[in-house]
Design a protein around this motif. Structure first.
Motif, PDB file in Angstrom:
ATOM      1  N   VAL A  50      40.861  54.971  25.193  1.00 29.39           N
ATOM      2  CA  VAL A  50      41.306  55.088  23.793  1.00 29.39           C
ATOM      3  C   VAL A  50      40.349  54.343  22.870  1.00 29.39           C
ATOM      4  N   LEU A  51      39.984  53.122  23.243  1.00 31.02           N
ATOM      5  CA  LEU A  51      39.084  52.336  22.402  1.00 31.02           C
ATOM      6  C   LEU A  51      37.674  52.920  22.357  1.00 31.02           C
ATOM      7  N   ILE A  53      36.839  56.108  22.630  1.00 38.08           N
ATOM      8  CA  ILE A  53      36.901  57.277  21.744  1.00 38.08           C
ATOM      9  C   ILE A  53      36.967  56.831  20.286  1.00 38.08           C
ATOM     10  N   ALA A  54      37.811  55.827  19.987  1.00 39.08           N
ATOM     11  CA  ALA A  54      37.934  55.342  18.608  1.00 39.08           C
ATOM     12  C   ALA A  54      36.612  54.764  18.114  1.00 39.08           C
ATOM     13  N   THR A  55      35.936  53.999  18.958  1.00 34.29           N
ATOM     14  CA  THR A  55      34.655  53.398  18.578  1.00 34.29           C
ATOM     15  C   THR A  55      33.631  54.472  18.245  1.00 34.29           C
ATOM     16  N   LEU A  57      34.310  57.668  17.392  1.00 37.48           N
ATOM     17  CA  LEU A  57      34.754  58.457  16.239  1.00 37.48           C
ATOM     18  C   LEU A  57      34.504  57.757  14.911  1.00 37.48           C
ATOM     19  N   ILE A  58      34.584  56.429  14.880  1.00 39.19           N
ATOM     20  CA  ILE A  58      34.344  55.734  13.609  1.00 39.19           C
ATOM     21  C   ILE A  58      32.862  55.416  13.401  1.00 39.19           C
ATOM     22  N   ASP A  60      30.804  53.590  15.448  1.00 44.26           N
ATOM     23  CA  ASP A  60      30.349  52.280  15.914  1.00 44.26           C
ATOM     24  C   ASP A  60      29.872  52.289  17.364  1.00 44.26           C
TER      25      ASP A  60
END
Length: 148
Positions: A50-51, A53-55, A57-58, A60
């Protein structure tokens, strides 16, 4: 600033509720797969995904490469998190959710008193005072009341 305080307060209350829920969910997963350590591993793997993918997508994703240049002691947080997840999922069936959560909060507050007092890891320094010690003592009282 007041808006940020409200958002942070709500966010942490929701996160706290999720932590209280995480331990019994992980304990049930441990029973389901017959391994508390395996359950902690699965929990961390899902959290990692999850982290990650989030990293990405934003935008970073490149920051992950810079982690190899960070001081090694700053990387111990992942190991601490793993111990936390395992300790919680193992303790819930023995102590119950309320006592486990209360002990987590008590441990966090005791450490937080020292981290704040010394301004550890670059956080703003906040001296230990009677009010802060009493708030931690009240949580200790809650631990006692929750169990005995």
């Amino acid at each position: 600033m007041a808006n940020q305080i409200l958002i942070a307060t709500v966010l942490m209350a929701v996160a706290g509720a999720m932590i209280a829920s995480q331990a019994p969910i992980n304990a049930a997963l441990g029973r389901s797969i017959s391994s508390p350590v395996g359950a902690a591993t699965v929990s961390f793997a899902i959290g990692f995904a999850v982290l990650l993918i989030a990293t990405i997508l934003i935008g970073d994703g490149s920051s992950l490469l810079r982690a190899v240049k960070a001081p090694p002691f700053l990387l111990v947080g992942g190991a601490m998190g793993a111990l936390f997840v395992f300790a919680a999922l193992w303790s819930v069936p023995i102590l119950g959710v309320v006592t486990t959560a209360s002990l987590m909060i008590f441990g966090q507050m005791g450490a937080a008193l020292l981290l704040d007092h010394y301004g550890a890891f670059g956080v703003a320094q906040h001296s230990i005072n009677v009010t802060r010690v009493l708030s931690t003592a009240l949580v200790a009282g809650g631990v006692i009341l929750s169990r005995w």
